[in-house]
Design a protein around this motif. Structure first.
Motif, PDB file in Angstrom:
ATOM      1  N   MET A   1      -6.049   2.807 -17.942  1.00 24.55           N
ATOM      2  CA  MET A   1      -5.425   1.834 -17.047  1.00 24.55           C
ATOM      3  C   MET A   1      -5.585   2.276 -15.602  1.00 24.55           C
ATOM      4  O   MET A   1      -5.458   3.459 -15.292  1.00 24.55           O
ATOM      5  CB  MET A   1      -3.931   1.688 -17.368  1.00 24.55           C
ATOM      6  N   PRO A   2      -5.886   1.338 -14.709  1.00 18.56           N
ATOM      7  CA  PRO A   2      -5.996   1.711 -13.292  1.00 18.56           C
ATOM      8  C   PRO A   2      -4.636   2.080 -12.726  1.00 18.56           C
ATOM      9  O   PRO A   2      -3.588   1.633 -13.208  1.00 18.56           O
ATOM     10  CB  PRO A   2      -6.549   0.444 -12.636  1.00 18.56           C
ATOM     11  N   LEU A   3      -4.648   2.876 -11.692  1.00 16.51           N
ATOM     12  CA  LEU A   3      -3.412   3.265 -11.021  1.00 16.51           C
ATOM     13  C   LEU A   3      -2.917   2.148 -10.100  1.00 16.51           C
ATOM     14  O   LEU A   3      -1.711   1.917  -9.991  1.00 16.51           O
ATOM     15  CB  LEU A   3      -3.661   4.545 -10.217  1.00 16.51           C
ATOM     16  N   LEU A   4      -3.865   1.442  -9.451  1.00 17.03           N
ATOM     17  CA  LEU A   4      -3.515   0.421  -8.475  1.00 17.03           C
ATOM     18  C   LEU A   4      -4.328  -0.842  -8.715  1.00 17.03           C
ATOM     19  O   LEU A   4      -5.554  -0.792  -8.794  1.00 17.03           O
ATOM     20  CB  LEU A   4      -3.785   0.943  -7.056  1.00 17.03           C
ATOM     21  N   SER A   5      -3.619  -1.961  -8.806  1.00 21.75           N
ATOM     22  CA  SER A   5      -4.267  -3.274  -8.841  1.00 21.75           C
ATOM     23  C   SER A   5      -4.191  -3.890  -7.449  1.00 21.75           C
ATOM     24  O   SER A   5      -3.108  -3.948  -6.860  1.00 21.75           O
ATOM     25  CB  SER A   5      -3.575  -4.203  -9.845  1.00 21.75           C
ATOM     26  N   ILE A   6      -5.328  -4.338  -6.942  1.00 19.41           N
ATOM     27  CA  ILE A   6      -5.383  -5.034  -5.661  1.00 19.41           C
ATOM     28  C   ILE A   6      -5.718  -6.490  -5.954  1.00 19.41           C
ATOM     29  O   ILE A   6      -6.806  -6.805  -6.445  1.00 19.41           O
ATOM     30  CB  ILE A   6      -6.428  -4.421  -4.719  1.00 19.41           C
ATOM     31  N   VAL A   7      -4.771  -7.372  -5.690  1.00 16.35           N
ATOM     32  CA  VAL A   7      -4.948  -8.800  -5.961  1.00 16.35           C
ATOM     33  C   VAL A   7      -5.397  -9.484  -4.672  1.00 16.35           C
ATOM     34  O   VAL A   7      -4.753  -9.348  -3.625  1.00 16.35           O
ATOM     35  CB  VAL A   7      -3.636  -9.424  -6.471  1.00 16.35           C
ATOM     36  N   VAL A   8      -6.506 -10.211  -4.757  1.00 16.36           N
ATOM     37  CA  VAL A   8      -7.073 -10.895  -3.592  1.00 16.36           C
ATOM     38  C   VAL A   8      -7.045 -12.403  -3.840  1.00 16.36           C
ATOM     39  O   VAL A   8      -7.938 -12.950  -4.485  1.00 16.36           O
ATOM     40  CB  VAL A   8      -8.516 -10.430  -3.316  1.00 16.36           C
ATOM     41  N   TYR A  84       0.644   0.201 -10.115  1.00 19.15           N
ATOM     42  CA  TYR A  84       1.133  -0.306  -8.837  1.00 19.15           C
ATOM     43  C   TYR A  84       0.329  -1.530  -8.430  1.00 19.15           C
ATOM     44  O   TYR A  84      -0.796  -1.747  -8.925  1.00 19.15           O
ATOM     45  CB  TYR A  84       1.069   0.777  -7.758  1.00 19.15           C
ATOM     46  N   LEU A  85       0.896  -2.299  -7.493  1.00 20.53           N
ATOM     47  CA  LEU A  85       0.312  -3.585  -7.128  1.00 20.53           C
ATOM     48  C   LEU A  85       0.279  -3.741  -5.607  1.00 20.53           C
ATOM     49  O   LEU A  85       1.264  -3.476  -4.923  1.00 20.53           O
ATOM     50  CB  LEU A  85       1.160  -4.717  -7.719  1.00 20.53           C
ATOM     51  N   LYS A  86      -0.886  -4.185  -5.115  1.00 19.58           N
ATOM     52  CA  LYS A  86      -1.059  -4.486  -3.693  1.00 19.58           C
ATOM     53  C   LYS A  86      -1.723  -5.852  -3.564  1.00 19.58           C
ATOM     54  O   LYS A  86      -2.711  -6.128  -4.260  1.00 19.58           O
ATOM     55  CB  LYS A  86      -1.939  -3.421  -3.028  1.00 19.58           C
ATOM     56  N   VAL A 118       5.910   1.958  -2.370  1.00 14.03           N
ATOM     57  CA  VAL A 118       5.312   2.823  -1.349  1.00 14.03           C
ATOM     58  C   VAL A 118       5.091   1.959  -0.115  1.00 14.03           C
ATOM     59  O   VAL A 118       4.557   0.843  -0.212  1.00 14.03           O
ATOM     60  CB  VAL A 118       3.982   3.435  -1.830  1.00 14.03           C
ATOM     61  N   PHE A 119       5.501   2.462   1.043  1.00 11.14           N
ATOM     62  CA  PHE A 119       5.336   1.734   2.295  1.00 11.14           C
ATOM     63  C   PHE A 119       4.306   2.443   3.169  1.00 11.14           C
ATOM     64  O   PHE A 119       4.234   3.676   3.186  1.00 11.14           O
ATOM     65  CB  PHE A 119       6.662   1.655   3.055  1.00 11.14           C
ATOM     66  N   THR A 120       3.521   1.662   3.893  1.00 14.31           N
ATOM     67  CA  THR A 120       2.559   2.202   4.845  1.00 14.31           C
ATOM     68  C   THR A 120       2.686   1.427   6.156  1.00 14.31           C
ATOM     69  O   THR A 120       3.283   0.347   6.209  1.00 14.31           O
ATOM     70  CB  THR A 120       1.111   2.072   4.342  1.00 14.31           C
ATOM     71  N   ASP A 121       2.112   1.958   7.209  1.00 22.65           N
ATOM     72  CA  ASP A 121       1.972   1.202   8.443  1.00 22.65           C
ATOM     73  C   ASP A 121       0.849   0.176   8.265  1.00 22.65           C
ATOM     74  O   ASP A 121       0.060   0.255   7.317  1.00 22.65           O
ATOM     75  CB  ASP A 121       1.637   2.137   9.606  1.00 22.65           C
ATOM     76  N   TYR A 122       0.759  -0.778   9.179  1.00 29.93           N
ATOM     77  CA  TYR A 122      -0.346  -1.733   9.129  1.00 29.93           C
ATOM     78  C   TYR A 122      -0.739  -2.145  10.533  1.00 29.93           C
ATOM     79  O   TYR A 122       0.025  -1.972  11.488  1.00 29.93           O
ATOM     80  CB  TYR A 122      -0.017  -2.952   8.256  1.00 29.93           C
ATOM     81  N   VAL A 123      -1.944  -2.691  10.641  1.00 25.69           N
ATOM     82  CA  VAL A 123      -2.537  -3.021  11.935  1.00 25.69           C
ATOM     83  C   VAL A 123      -2.656  -4.534  12.076  1.00 25.69           C
ATOM     84  O   VAL A 123      -3.122  -5.215  11.164  1.00 25.69           O
ATOM     85  CB  VAL A 123      -3.935  -2.375  12.083  1.00 25.69           C
ATOM     86  N   MET A 162       4.566  -8.199   3.864  1.00 22.50           N
ATOM     87  CA  MET A 162       3.814  -7.913   2.652  1.00 22.50           C
ATOM     88  C   MET A 162       2.740  -6.851   2.874  1.00 22.50           C
ATOM     89  O   MET A 162       2.445  -6.042   1.985  1.00 22.50           O
ATOM     90  CB  MET A 162       3.156  -9.206   2.151  1.00 22.50           C
ATOM     91  N   HIS A 163       2.172  -6.827   4.073  1.00 22.82           N
ATOM     92  CA  HIS A 163       1.072  -5.917   4.373  1.00 22.82           C
ATOM     93  C   HIS A 163       1.483  -4.449   4.268  1.00 22.82           C
ATOM     94  O   HIS A 163       0.630  -3.580   4.096  1.00 22.82           O
ATOM     95  CB  HIS A 163       0.542  -6.191   5.785  1.00 22.82           C
ATOM     96  N   ALA A 164       2.768  -4.175   4.388  1.00 23.06           N
ATOM     97  CA  ALA A 164       3.256  -2.792   4.405  1.00 23.06           C
ATOM     98  C   ALA A 164       3.635  -2.273   3.031  1.00 23.06           C
ATOM     99  O   ALA A 164       3.949  -1.088   2.887  1.00 23.06           O
ATOM    100  CB  ALA A 164       4.466  -2.670   5.336  1.00 23.06           C
ATOM    101  N   ILE A 165       3.607  -3.127   2.001  1.00 25.92           N
ATOM    102  CA  ILE A 165       4.263  -2.793   0.729  1.00 25.92           C
ATOM    103  C   ILE A 165       3.273  -2.661  -0.415  1.00 25.92           C
ATOM    104  O   ILE A 165       2.390  -3.496  -0.609  1.00 25.92           O
ATOM    105  CB  ILE A 165       5.304  -3.868   0.376  1.00 25.92           C
ATOM    106  N   ILE A 166       3.468  -1.613  -1.199  1.00 28.92           N
ATOM    107  CA  ILE A 166       2.855  -1.459  -2.521  1.00 28.92           C
ATOM    108  C   ILE A 166       4.008  -1.341  -3.509  1.00 28.92           C
ATOM    109  O   ILE A 166       4.839  -0.434  -3.400  1.00 28.92           O
ATOM    110  CB  ILE A 166       1.967  -0.203  -2.602  1.00 28.92           C
ATOM    111  N   TYR A 167       4.100  -2.254  -4.447  1.00 31.11           N
ATOM    112  CA  TYR A 167       5.185  -2.253  -5.425  1.00 31.11           C
ATOM    113  C   TYR A 167       4.730  -1.653  -6.751  1.00 31.11           C
ATOM    114  O   TYR A 167       3.532  -1.726  -7.109  1.00 31.11           O
ATOM    115  CB  TYR A 167       5.651  -3.677  -5.721  1.00 31.11           C
TER     116      TYR A 167
END
Length: 341
Positions: A1-8, A84-86, A118-123, A162-167
């Protein structure tokens, strides 16, 4: 299983989809990229299929009839296999060095049981203007797992978009999130509904997400927002209903700093909508604005008082010609604050 799913989610995104997907070709491990073609009539479907053919270990293409941004995210959430989901909008992009850092942190966190978010900064990649970075180093401690009691208050210019969040994927599903279909501005619900369940967190002060703003035809253009103000109102109402009750805060079921963060975010989106209607200025627009605030007052008197006493809430509802001038200023401030300009 992948660690992170990125939905586009992608609708008629052929002109910019490559910008979102090309950097992700460099990834080799731990991710899946789910491109949801939402009934596009341009070459979006063919582009998504091409990436899935080139890198079936990373990319998946899903095609569906048009259901709007929310419908595409719902499909991606249902199909996600990652821990996790982004969500990555098709006209934005991710920094690969920052993404590699995120994956390293996620691996380490999973060895210790993981976190809810997990939270990150965004541009803000602003077309024709200098970029601006939204940072959260004054709110969250970096480099360790923390809870809401370890956080500081958000400033007026800090919003967990939404840009700052990975759930954590299962946490989102457990929240019951189901975004309304054929409706814009559902990003706000993607923030509020799962965030109300978040208890354990990690903050990585890296600039992961690049939010491209100022492109012609975007849903956050001022005139576009006025045309779609009914959809803003719908999202605002749903966000308010997702807000925990003050009783849950009083009993300790919901941490007070979490409730404050949610209210801070909802205050901003309601102020933008209210000021949008005031900026429209017609009798029908002003009637919609007043009806919305009457509804909030009837359903949540305490929330109504808090929102209307805030600077943005008060200044977006002043009557008369002079009031509309102040409202216009408040509208500009509110859009900048929440990252629409």
């Amino acid at each position: 299983m992948p660690l992170l799913s990125i939905v586009v989610p992608a609708y008629n995104a052929a002109d910019h989809l490559h910008r979102a997907l090309v950097p992700l070709l460099r990834m080799r491990h731990d991710i899946e990229v789910i491109v949801v073609d939402d009934g596009s009539t341009d070459a979006t479907a063919e582009i998504a299929d091409d990436y899935a053919r080139r890198r079936p270990d990373v990319f998946r293409a899903i095609h569906q009839p048009n259901r709007g941004h929310g419908g595409a995210i719902n499909t991606g959430l249902a199909e996600a296999r990652g821990t996790y989901l982004k969500v990555l909008d098709a006209d934005d992009w991710l920094s690969i060095p920052a993404l590699e850092q995120v994956l390293q942190i996620l691996r380490t966190l999973e060895e210790c049981g993981g976190v809810d978010a997990v939270f990150t900064d965004y541009v803000h990649d602003r077309v024709g203007k200098s970029n601006r970075v939204s940072r959260f180093d004054s709110v969250f401690p970096a480099g360790r797992v923390f809870e809401w009691g370890d956080t500081e208050r958000f400033s007026r210019r800090q919003y967990l978009m939404m840009h700052a969040i990975i759930y954590r994927t299962e946490m989102v599903r457990a929240s019951g999130l189901r975004l309304p279909e054929n409706t814009f501005y559902v990003d706000n619900l993607y923030v509020v509904v799962p965030l109300a369940r978040v208890r354990s967190m990690y903050y990585l002060p890296g600039k992961l997400y690049h939010y491209v703003i100022g492109r012609e035809g975007q849903s956050v253009e001022a005139d576009t927002m006025l045309r779609r103000v009914d959809q803003q109102l719908r999202v605002n109402r749903l966000a308010l209903r997702a807000l925990p009750s003050p009783a849950e805060v009083a009993t300790g079921e919901v941490p007070a700093p979490l409730y404050a963060a949610l209210l801070h975010y909802i205050e901003a989106i309601c102020a933008v909508t209210s000021a949008t209607l005031a900026r429209g200025g017609t009798r029908a627009h002003l009637a919609q604005r007043d009806a919305f605030w009457r509804e909030v007052k009837a359903e949540s008197p305490w929330v109504y008082t808090r929102l209307r006493r805030s600077f943005m809430g008060a200044s977006s509802n002043l009557p008369g010609h002079a009031g509309r001038r102040v409202t216009s200023l408040a509208y500009s401030v509110a859009r900048r604050v929440v990252g629409f300009s």
